[in-house]
Write a protein that holds these residues in place. Structure first.
Motif, PDB file in Angstrom:
ATOM      1  N   ARG A  54       8.727   4.368  -5.172  1.00 26.35           N
ATOM      2  CA  ARG A  54       8.091   5.741  -4.970  1.00 26.35           C
ATOM      3  C   ARG A  54       6.433   5.049  -3.384  1.00 26.35           C
ATOM      4  N   LEU A  55       6.710   4.992  -2.764  1.00 23.44           N
ATOM      5  CA  LEU A  55       5.471   5.124  -1.403  1.00 23.44           C
ATOM      6  C   LEU A  55       4.057   5.672  -2.373  1.00 23.44           C
ATOM      7  N   GLY A  56       3.463   4.118  -1.923  1.00 24.57           N
ATOM      8  CA  GLY A  56       2.076   4.858  -2.589  1.00 24.57           C
ATOM      9  C   GLY A  56       0.999   6.052  -1.241  1.00 24.57           C
ATOM     10  N   TYR A  57      -0.128   5.162  -1.251  1.00 23.33           N
ATOM     11  CA  TYR A  57      -0.777   6.724  -0.104  1.00 23.33           C
ATOM     12  C   TYR A  57      -0.573   5.764   1.111  1.00 23.33           C
ATOM     13  N   TYR A  58      -0.575   7.003   1.879  1.00 24.84           N
ATOM     14  CA  TYR A  58      -0.883   6.216   3.643  1.00 24.84           C
ATOM     15  C   TYR A  58      -1.137   7.664   4.248  1.00 24.84           C
ATOM     16  N   ASN A  59      -1.872   7.167   5.724  1.00 25.24           N
ATOM     17  CA  ASN A  59      -2.480   8.488   6.436  1.00 25.24           C
ATOM     18  C   ASN A  59      -1.396   8.363   7.710  1.00 25.24           C
ATOM     19  N   VAL A  60      -1.242   9.786   8.001  1.00 23.35           N
ATOM     20  CA  VAL A  60      -0.632   9.930   8.985  1.00 23.35           C
ATOM     21  C   VAL A  60      -1.861  10.911  10.394  1.00 23.35           C
ATOM     22  N   MET A  61      -1.102  10.322  11.497  1.00 20.21           N
ATOM     23  CA  MET A  61      -1.721  10.466  12.447  1.00 20.21           C
ATOM     24  C   MET A  61      -1.371  12.047  12.908  1.00 20.21           C
ATOM     25  N   ILE A 105       0.909   5.936   9.462  1.00 19.85           N
ATOM     26  CA  ILE A 105       1.376   5.309   9.639  1.00 19.85           C
ATOM     27  C   ILE A 105       0.943   4.069   8.231  1.00 19.85           C
ATOM     28  N   LEU A 106       2.217   3.241   8.531  1.00 17.39           N
ATOM     29  CA  LEU A 106       2.528   2.277   7.496  1.00 17.39           C
ATOM     30  C   LEU A 106       3.026   1.095   7.604  1.00 17.39           C
ATOM     31  N   ASN A 107       2.076   0.510   8.111  1.00 17.07           N
ATOM     32  CA  ASN A 107       2.191  -0.251   7.651  1.00 17.07           C
ATOM     33  C   ASN A 107       1.035  -1.573   6.830  1.00 17.07           C
ATOM     34  N   SER A 108       0.287  -0.851   6.145  1.00 12.99           N
ATOM     35  CA  SER A 108       0.138  -1.583   4.345  1.00 12.99           C
ATOM     36  C   SER A 108       0.262  -0.416   3.941  1.00 12.99           C
ATOM     37  N   VAL A 109       0.933  -0.628   2.836  1.00 16.79           N
ATOM     38  CA  VAL A 109       1.051   0.788   2.027  1.00 16.79           C
ATOM     39  C   VAL A 109       1.680   0.072   1.370  1.00 16.79           C
ATOM     40  N   THR A 110       1.281   0.371  -0.068  1.00 19.27           N
ATOM     41  CA  THR A 110       1.343  -0.232  -2.000  1.00 19.27           C
ATOM     42  C   THR A 110       2.981   0.714  -2.024  1.00 19.27           C
ATOM     43  N   THR A 132       8.972 -12.967  -1.306  1.00 21.06           N
ATOM     44  CA  THR A 132       7.062 -12.963  -1.838  1.00 21.06           C
ATOM     45  C   THR A 132       7.634 -11.527  -2.628  1.00 21.06           C
ATOM     46  N   LYS A 133       6.946 -12.044  -4.258  1.00 21.73           N
ATOM     47  CA  LYS A 133       7.023 -11.406  -5.453  1.00 21.73           C
ATOM     48  C   LYS A 133       6.681 -10.456  -5.256  1.00 21.73           C
ATOM     49  N   TRP A 134       7.207  -9.128  -5.926  1.00 18.76           N
ATOM     50  CA  TRP A 134       6.344  -7.864  -5.431  1.00 18.76           C
ATOM     51  C   TRP A 134       5.403  -7.418  -6.813  1.00 18.76           C
ATOM     52  N   SER A 135       4.494  -6.317  -6.559  1.00 14.75           N
ATOM     53  CA  SER A 135       3.270  -6.271  -7.421  1.00 14.75           C
ATOM     54  C   SER A 135       2.801  -4.897  -6.965  1.00 14.75           C
ATOM     55  N   SER A 136       2.122  -4.827  -8.174  1.00 12.38           N
ATOM     56  CA  SER A 136       2.239  -2.712  -7.322  1.00 12.38           C
ATOM     57  C   SER A 136       0.967  -2.861  -5.876  1.00 12.38           C
ATOM     58  N   ASP A 137       0.109  -3.714  -6.129  1.00  8.39           N
ATOM     59  CA  ASP A 137      -1.257  -3.716  -6.175  1.00  8.39           C
ATOM     60  C   ASP A 137      -0.623  -4.683  -4.578  1.00  8.39           C
ATOM     61  N   VAL A 138       0.226  -5.052  -4.436  1.00 10.86           N
ATOM     62  CA  VAL A 138       0.694  -5.611  -3.056  1.00 10.86           C
ATOM     63  C   VAL A 138       1.158  -4.728  -1.777  1.00 10.86           C
TER      64      VAL A 138
END
Length: 468
Positions: A54-61, A105-110, A132-138
């Protein structure tokens, strides 16, 4: 073992001492239990799989207008959980079926991942990229090609997943227009436009009042040559053409004519004084007979009288639409929208009726008439994307009704308060200000056609509806 020895020694203590030592006993048991847990081995497993994503929050222009009506760009927060991800465990792929909005805008999404084993990811656009090891805050750059890996806890198995995140290239709700100018259609008075299958039929009259039709294919920008209509006298032609159950119908004088090809017409033997063309396939046609009585038919041959025509019933620029109720698909709602002349004044007239009713009911705007259907020259009403839309000359934009003709709002690009109308329904700039006659219709591929008396032909479509 230590716990058992301790309890054996404690059993030799007198009852009084045991009562006094009860709290100490509980503390010792707790401590020894923790010690036993510390000595337990960590279990491992040979299984590895990503089970949820599941993707986290992100912005849309988004493009918008400022309060000064100037173009501006805003960013809107979007929750990734609105776009479920599909995990194909056979092909080892992770992807989304429903594309994200244009401008995401998807260049920095948890993200949140469920799995058997430990999850890692790696960018696939640069050689020798570190895993890279994944974690929910990466925060992950989802604009780059990615691979995800699930590694079993016993390190015996690794599972690789291809990953793709689909994003709309264009806004699915925006309107796209393609226009052309056809000199063969210029200088005439537009009367009606009808779509049957892949063909648009445009009906018009010359300045000498001779009726013609010209055909165009939906998938082509070219049209045929105008052909004069045959089979009925030009004098008295109403200009109304409707498609009903695959056949064309029109009125000339008080005689109803039908046609298989839209060119050659034959009388049906039915006399009517007014016919309400169908804006979509209604299953029931309505008209006014030569005695001024309201009649209906399901075959255009046999007509049943419904009674007198209600006062204020539309008598020009009228079209009838139908749909089924959301709450009961067996009930059909009819909506008749047009213009009526009352006491010498032209005014909007919208009526509704359910298939089980015996009477038509006039729609009355609860806002005191401020939101009623506008009285426009060359009024054209059509059904599109679950709403009714209207336009007229001089062309400036669409009016939309989302409540079956009760209230109408102008589709302005700018919203300074909450509204549900479609601000993407905008006319091309080249059409704005047109004062010549205009007709419009919808096609079977999700498009809207507008043809003007000065030779402009435009097809517009909401991107998500386009099936062409």
């Amino acid at each position: 073992m230590k716990l058992l020895l301790f309890l054996h020694e404690l059993s030799s203590v007198s009852g009084l001492k045991m009562k006094k030592s009860i709290c100490l006993l509980l503390l010792v048991i707790l401590a020894l239990t923790v010690s036993c847990f510390d000595e337990a081995k960590v279990e491992t497993s040979p299984y590895a799989a990503i089970t949820s994503f599941r993707l986290g929050y992100y912005n849309v222009m988004k493009n918008d207008l400022s309060y000064q009506r100037r173009d501006t760009i805003i960013e809107v927060r979007q929750n990734g959980s609105m776009y479920p991800m599909t995990i194909d465990q056979v092909e080892n792929r992770i992807y989304n079926r429903d594309s994200l909005a244009q401008g995401s805008i998807l260049n920095s999404v948890t993200c949140t991942i469920g799995s058997y084993g430990t999850v890692y990811f790696m960018y696939d656009d640069v050689r020798d990229t570190l895993i890279t090891k994944w974690s929910s805050d990466v925060e992950i750059d989802f604009t780059r090609p990615l691979k995800f890996y699930a590694v079993s806890t016993d390190k015996s198995f690794v599972r690789e997943y291809g990953f793709s995140l689909n994003v709309h290239k264009v806004n699915p709700d925006s309107m796209s227009w393609h226009g052309s100018f056809d000199p063969l259609m210029s200088g005439y008075i537009q009367k009606a436009a009808v779509c049957r299958g892949d063909v648009i039929y445009d009906y018009f009259t010359t300045p000498e009042n001779v009726p013609y039709v010209i055909r165009g294919n939906i998938g082509s920008t070219s049209w045929g040559v105008p052909v004069a209509l045959e089979g009925f006298p030009a004098d008295g032609w109403s200009g109304t053409v409707t498609l009903f159950k695959g056949k064309f119908h029109t009125l000339a004088g008080t005689t109803l004519y039908s046609s298989e090809d839209g060119f050659t017409w034959t009388p049906t033997g039915v006399t009517l004084s007014l016919m309400f063309p169908a804006g979509n396939e209604t299953g029931v046609m309505w008209a006014v007979d030569s005695d001024g009585m309201l009649v209906r038919s399901t075959d255009m041959q046999t007509w049943f009288r419904e009674g007198e025509v209600p006062a204020g019933f539309p008598d020009r620029s009228a079209r009838i639409f139908c749909d089924t109720l959301v709450t009961n698909s067996n009930i059909v709602r009819y909506v008749l929208a047009g213009i009526a002349e009352e006491d010498g004044t032209l005014c909007p007239s919208v009526w509704t009726r359910l298939s089980g009713d015996s009477n038509w009911t006039r729609q009355t705007d609860a806002m005191g008439g401020s939101l009623e259907l506008p009285t426009l020259e060359n009024l054209a009403v059509f059904s599109y994307d679950g709403s009714l839309f209207a336009l007229g000359t001089p062309l400036d934009g669409f009016w939309q009704s989302m409540d079956h003709g009760l209230t109408w709002r102008f589709c302005d690009r700018y919203n300074d308060y909450y509204t549900t109308y479609n601000n993407f329904m905008q006319l091309p700039e080249e059409l704005k200000g047109t004062v010549s006659s205009v007709v419009c219709t919808t096609d079977s591929y999700g498009g809207v056609w507008i043809v003007t008396g000065d030779g402009q032909v435009w097809r517009g479509v909401i991107n998500r509806l386009n099936r062409l």
